[in-house]
Design a protein around this motif. Structure first.
Motif, PDB file in Angstrom:
ATOM      1  N   GLU A  43      86.003  73.848  40.048  1.00  0.00           N
ATOM      2  CA  GLU A  43      84.792  73.468  40.757  1.00  0.00           C
ATOM      3  C   GLU A  43      84.684  71.948  40.891  1.00  0.00           C
ATOM      4  O   GLU A  43      84.942  71.218  39.939  1.00  0.00           O
ATOM      5  CB  GLU A  43      83.576  74.002  39.987  1.00  0.00           C
ATOM      6  CG  GLU A  43      82.366  74.188  40.861  1.00  0.00           C
ATOM      7  CD  GLU A  43      81.190  74.667  40.040  1.00  0.00           C
ATOM      8  OE1 GLU A  43      80.064  74.308  40.368  1.00  0.00           O
ATOM      9  OE2 GLU A  43      81.422  75.391  39.045  1.00  0.00           O
ATOM     10  N   ARG A  44      84.300  71.480  42.083  1.00  0.00           N
ATOM     11  CA  ARG A  44      84.328  70.054  42.360  1.00  0.00           C
ATOM     12  C   ARG A  44      83.264  69.303  41.557  1.00  0.00           C
ATOM     13  O   ARG A  44      83.499  68.204  41.065  1.00  0.00           O
ATOM     14  CB  ARG A  44      84.109  69.833  43.862  1.00  0.00           C
ATOM     15  CG  ARG A  44      84.742  68.573  44.409  1.00  0.00           C
ATOM     16  CD  ARG A  44      84.655  68.578  45.921  1.00  0.00           C
ATOM     17  NE  ARG A  44      83.257  68.571  46.361  1.00  0.00           N
ATOM     18  CZ  ARG A  44      82.543  67.455  46.522  1.00  0.00           C
ATOM     19  NH1 ARG A  44      83.090  66.291  46.319  1.00  0.00           N
ATOM     20  NH2 ARG A  44      81.294  67.503  46.903  1.00  0.00           N
ATOM     21  N   GLU A  45      82.085  69.912  41.409  1.00  0.00           N
ATOM     22  CA  GLU A  45      80.974  69.238  40.739  1.00  0.00           C
ATOM     23  C   GLU A  45      81.308  68.891  39.288  1.00  0.00           C
ATOM     24  O   GLU A  45      80.827  67.919  38.741  1.00  0.00           O
ATOM     25  CB  GLU A  45      79.729  70.122  40.770  1.00  0.00           C
ATOM     26  CG  GLU A  45      79.044  70.167  42.118  1.00  0.00           C
ATOM     27  CD  GLU A  45      78.523  68.799  42.518  1.00  0.00           C
ATOM     28  OE1 GLU A  45      77.872  68.161  41.679  1.00  0.00           O
ATOM     29  OE2 GLU A  45      78.801  68.368  43.653  1.00  0.00           O
ATOM     30  N   LYS A  46      82.142  69.723  38.665  1.00  0.00           N
ATOM     31  CA  LYS A  46      82.453  69.493  37.254  1.00  0.00           C
ATOM     32  C   LYS A  46      83.324  68.263  37.061  1.00  0.00           C
ATOM     33  O   LYS A  46      83.397  67.717  35.979  1.00  0.00           O
ATOM     34  CB  LYS A  46      83.149  70.714  36.662  1.00  0.00           C
ATOM     35  CG  LYS A  46      82.193  71.832  36.326  1.00  0.00           C
ATOM     36  CD  LYS A  46      82.917  72.927  35.586  1.00  0.00           C
ATOM     37  CE  LYS A  46      81.927  73.997  35.160  1.00  0.00           C
ATOM     38  NZ  LYS A  46      82.605  75.117  34.542  1.00  0.00           N
ATOM     39  N   GLY A  47      84.011  67.849  38.120  1.00  0.00           N
ATOM     40  CA  GLY A  47      84.876  66.685  37.998  1.00  0.00           C
ATOM     41  C   GLY A  47      84.171  65.367  38.241  1.00  0.00           C
ATOM     42  O   GLY A  47      84.805  64.321  38.201  1.00  0.00           O
ATOM     43  N   THR A  48      82.846  65.399  38.481  1.00  0.00           N
ATOM     44  CA  THR A  48      82.142  64.145  38.750  1.00  0.00           C
ATOM     45  C   THR A  48      81.740  63.476  37.445  1.00  0.00           C
ATOM     46  O   THR A  48      81.675  64.108  36.398  1.00  0.00           O
ATOM     47  CB  THR A  48      80.886  64.391  39.595  1.00  0.00           C
ATOM     48  OG1 THR A  48      80.113  65.390  38.943  1.00  0.00           O
ATOM     49  CG2 THR A  48      81.248  64.860  40.974  1.00  0.00           C
ATOM     50  N   THR A  49      81.478  62.175  37.538  1.00  0.00           N
ATOM     51  CA  THR A  49      81.102  61.400  36.368  1.00  0.00           C
ATOM     52  C   THR A  49      79.714  61.809  35.885  1.00  0.00           C
ATOM     53  O   THR A  49      78.849  62.140  36.688  1.00  0.00           O
ATOM     54  CB  THR A  49      81.094  59.904  36.738  1.00  0.00           C
ATOM     55  OG1 THR A  49      82.357  59.593  37.302  1.00  0.00           O
ATOM     56  CG2 THR A  49      80.868  59.047  35.531  1.00  0.00           C
ATOM     57  N   TYR A  50      79.504  61.767  34.581  1.00  0.00           N
ATOM     58  CA  TYR A  50      78.209  62.086  34.000  1.00  0.00           C
ATOM     59  C   TYR A  50      77.266  60.914  34.247  1.00  0.00           C
ATOM     60  O   TYR A  50      77.429  59.849  33.664  1.00  0.00           O
ATOM     61  CB  TYR A  50      78.357  62.350  32.506  1.00  0.00           C
ATOM     62  CG  TYR A  50      77.058  62.541  31.785  1.00  0.00           C
ATOM     63  CD1 TYR A  50      76.413  63.765  31.788  1.00  0.00           C
ATOM     64  CD2 TYR A  50      76.463  61.493  31.105  1.00  0.00           C
ATOM     65  CE1 TYR A  50      75.221  63.940  31.139  1.00  0.00           C
ATOM     66  CE2 TYR A  50      75.266  61.656  30.457  1.00  0.00           C
ATOM     67  CZ  TYR A  50      74.648  62.883  30.480  1.00  0.00           C
ATOM     68  OH  TYR A  50      73.461  63.047  29.835  1.00  0.00           O
ATOM     69  N   GLU A  51      76.322  61.080  35.161  1.00  0.00           N
ATOM     70  CA  GLU A  51      75.376  60.013  35.472  1.00  0.00           C
ATOM     71  C   GLU A  51      74.027  60.638  35.784  1.00  0.00           C
ATOM     72  O   GLU A  51      73.873  61.853  35.721  1.00  0.00           O
ATOM     73  CB  GLU A  51      75.880  59.214  36.699  1.00  0.00           C
ATOM     74  CG  GLU A  51      76.776  58.044  36.342  1.00  0.00           C
ATOM     75  CD  GLU A  51      76.038  56.901  35.677  1.00  0.00           C
ATOM     76  OE1 GLU A  51      74.800  56.914  35.639  1.00  0.00           O
ATOM     77  OE2 GLU A  51      76.713  55.991  35.172  1.00  0.00           O
ATOM     78  N   CYS A  52      73.073  59.789  36.183  1.00  0.00           N
ATOM     79  CA  CYS A  52      71.723  60.297  36.418  1.00  0.00           C
ATOM     80  C   CYS A  52      71.585  60.842  37.834  1.00  0.00           C
ATOM     81  O   CYS A  52      70.777  60.354  38.632  1.00  0.00           O
ATOM     82  CB  CYS A  52      70.708  59.204  36.167  1.00  0.00           C
ATOM     83  SG  CYS A  52      70.903  58.456  34.573  1.00  0.00           S
ATOM     84  N   GLY A  53      72.368  61.811  38.186  1.00  0.00           N
ATOM     85  CA  GLY A  53      72.147  62.509  39.437  1.00  0.00           C
ATOM     86  C   GLY A  53      72.955  62.011  40.621  1.00  0.00           C
ATOM     87  O   GLY A  53      73.256  62.768  41.513  1.00  0.00           O
ATOM     88  N   MET A  54      73.295  60.713  40.658  1.00  0.00           N
ATOM     89  CA  MET A  54      74.052  60.234  41.819  1.00  0.00           C
ATOM     90  C   MET A  54      75.415  59.705  41.391  1.00  0.00           C
ATOM     91  O   MET A  54      75.631  59.402  40.227  1.00  0.00           O
ATOM     92  CB  MET A  54      73.281  59.148  42.555  1.00  0.00           C
ATOM     93  CG  MET A  54      72.899  57.990  41.701  1.00  0.00           C
ATOM     94  SD  MET A  54      71.875  56.847  42.590  1.00  0.00           S
ATOM     95  CE  MET A  54      70.250  57.453  42.285  1.00  0.00           C
ATOM     96  N   LEU A  55      76.303  59.601  42.350  1.00  0.00           N
ATOM     97  CA  LEU A  55      77.644  59.145  42.010  1.00  0.00           C
ATOM     98  C   LEU A  55      77.642  57.637  41.775  1.00  0.00           C
ATOM     99  O   LEU A  55      76.990  56.888  42.509  1.00  0.00           O
ATOM    100  CB  LEU A  55      78.611  59.476  43.153  1.00  0.00           C
ATOM    101  CG  LEU A  55      78.910  60.962  43.310  1.00  0.00           C
ATOM    102  CD1 LEU A  55      79.818  61.172  44.511  1.00  0.00           C
ATOM    103  CD2 LEU A  55      79.555  61.522  42.068  1.00  0.00           C
TER     104      LEU A  55
END
Lengths: 126, 374
Positions: A43-55
């Motif tokens: 899943e693509r979302e799981k590969g995003t950085t842990y931040e406050c909602g935005m990239l």
């Protein structure tokens, strides 16, 4: 005699090598076990950085506060100093009084350096 | 050259292999035990019960946690640096694990008696700071980056007092060999002659392990877990494996160096049973002290943390080394060590107490903000 000493040195550090390999294998096997057992999704979302909602914009490692470098430089000086103290600490009693006073002068110079850094505010976190 | 293990004559390699295997088993069990005990003790401090459901009195809780962690998904952010990110847990864990080679469990019960034991220990254990920075750098996350940098700053700052405190003791024992240091204590353990060095060692060890109140790199309320933000599953738990292994090693070395190890107060000609009881009582006491501090002291701010190391602990540790040198060179009575040590300890408490009573005015920006801004 010398052969025996080298033999003992070698015997002492064989476990260090084996412990390094075992430490590596221990973590690796646990991670392989985890890879076999654990679920895995693309899943693509799981590969995003842990931040406050935005990239996040730009890479995180671009700039680092300069105070960290100040402490690193100070550490370098004092670490070299402790390396000097190690052999001294084991042999100064046999060498005698002059070895002690030589070290007092050495530490005194470094302490003066520490005092200067302190006065300049290099030790103050700002 | 052959080695004697349980009465068997063994080749160097076979002997080392068996000893390291025993250590692996011991470490796994003791880490699980420590996690369970910590949760129980912290729960008691907070008037809770802690784990009770898994097994009798919750004894199997750690095992259940380990199984759960192996079964969890191992995520890696897309933007992370693959090699740095994946290898950071190894670099954190292996140096800590190497420390087990010199831990003096009982007389004759250790992997090896290395002549430069203490030097070996401080040299290997400090490498894991690199792993923390790798974890922070590789995650490509601002929290992780700040956490990793804080871990590096804290690790290198408290490295110095730790090494100097151990060195002060090594001067009196005039050896870096842990077995000889234990034997050199005779009837009076070194904590009596070096109370200041013991205190510095304990505080610096807390900071090196990133235990509260020095858990600034992983402070949940500031950097949400610091270098581990992006880690999950078993890769994440390797960091904690390393932390608890380090807790055991530092406590055992503290017990051997300052509290007389297996020998004091009953002398060296003891059966293994008594040695085991003494050593585990001393190690356990230090571990309990670490948990106790965690339960009762709030987390420091980073300026307090750095100031405490550079302005208080380091000068006092240097002074301790010089005082020890003078006493040994001029053959002054050993009581001088006790008096100066207690005086140094009182000075340290006074400085700490004054800093707590009159805190510096708060900086205009909070620390986390200024770190992010620069």
């Amino acid at each position: 005699m010398e052969v025996q000493q080298i033999d003992q040195l070698y015997g002492n550090y064989v476990p260090v090598l084996i412990a390094t390999i075992f430490g590596f294998v221990l973590v690796l096997s646990a991670l392989i076990g985890s890879r076999l057992l654990a679920p895995f999704s693309e899943e693509r979302e799981k590969g995003t950085t842990y931040e406050c909602g935005m990239l996040p914009i730009r890479r995180a490692s671009t700039n680092v506060g300069v105070r960290f470098y100040l402490y690193a430089i100070l550490f370098l000086i004092f670490d070299v100093e402790t390396v000097f103290i190690f052999p001294w600490a084991l042999s100064f009693v046999d060498i005698g009084v002059q070895a002690y006073w030589a070290m007092v002068v050495f530490i005194g110079i470094l302490a003066a350096g520490l005092g200067y850094a302190w006065k300049k505010g290099a030790l103050q976190w700002r | 050259m052959n080695y004697d293990l349980f009465g068997l004559e063994l080749n160097v390699w076979v002997d080392a292999l068996i000893r390291v295997l025993l250590i692996v088993g011991f470490m796994t069990v003791s880490v699980m035990g420590l996690i369970y005990i910590e949760r129980k003790i912290l729960a008691r401090f907070q008037r809770r019960l802690g784990p009770t459901r898994t097994g009798p009195m919750g004894l199997l809780q750690s095992l259940a946690d380990a199984l759960k962690l192996i079964g969890k998904e191992d995520l890696r952010p897309k933007s992370a640096d693959p090699w740095t990110f994946e290898f950071a847990p190894y670099v954190v864990f292996i140096p800590v694990f190497l420390g087990f080679v010199i831990v003096p469990f009982l007389f004759g019960w250790q992997v090896r008696v290395i002549e430069l034991g203490l030097l070996y220990f401080v040299a290997t254990s400090s490498v894991n700071i690199v792993g923390w920075v790798m974890a922070g750098w590789g995650s490509d996350n601002r929290y992780a980056m700040i956490g990793g940098m804080r871990a590096a700053a804290q690790g290198i700052s408290y490295e110095l007092p730790l090494v100097l405190a151990l060195l002060a003791v090594a001067m009196i024992a005039s050896s870096l060999n842990l077995q000889e240091i234990v034997s050199a204590q005779g009837r009076v353990p070194f904590v009596v002659w070096q109370p200041l060095a013991f205190f510095i060692f304990f505080v610096a060890a807390l900071a090196e392990m990133n235990r509260p109140p020095f858990d600034i790199p992983i402070g949940e309320s500031e950097v949400v877990g610091g270098p581990f933000v992006e880690y999950s599953g078993f890769r994440w738990s390797v960091f904690f494996l390393a932390e608890y292994a380090a807790l055991f090693i530092l406590s055992a070395i503290g017990a051997a160096v300052f509290l007389g190890g297996w020998a004091w107060p009953l002398g060296e000609e003891l059966g293994r049973g008594w040695q085991l009881i003494l050593m585990s009582a001393k190690t356990g006491m230090l571990i309990f002290l670490v948990f106790w501090v965690r339960a009762s002291v709030p987390r420091l701010r980073i300026d307090q943390l750095m100031g405490y190391s550079w302005k208080v602990l380091l000068p006092l540790a240097l002074a301790q080394v010089l005082v020890n040198g003078a006493v040994l060179v001029y053959d002054w009575p050993k009581q001088v060590l006790l008096v100066t040590g207690v005086m140094g300890l009182l000075a340290l408490f006074w400085v700490t107490e004054r800093a707590v009573r009159q805190p510096r005015t708060r900086p205009a920006m909070t620390i986390a903000q200024s770190e992010a801004a620069s």
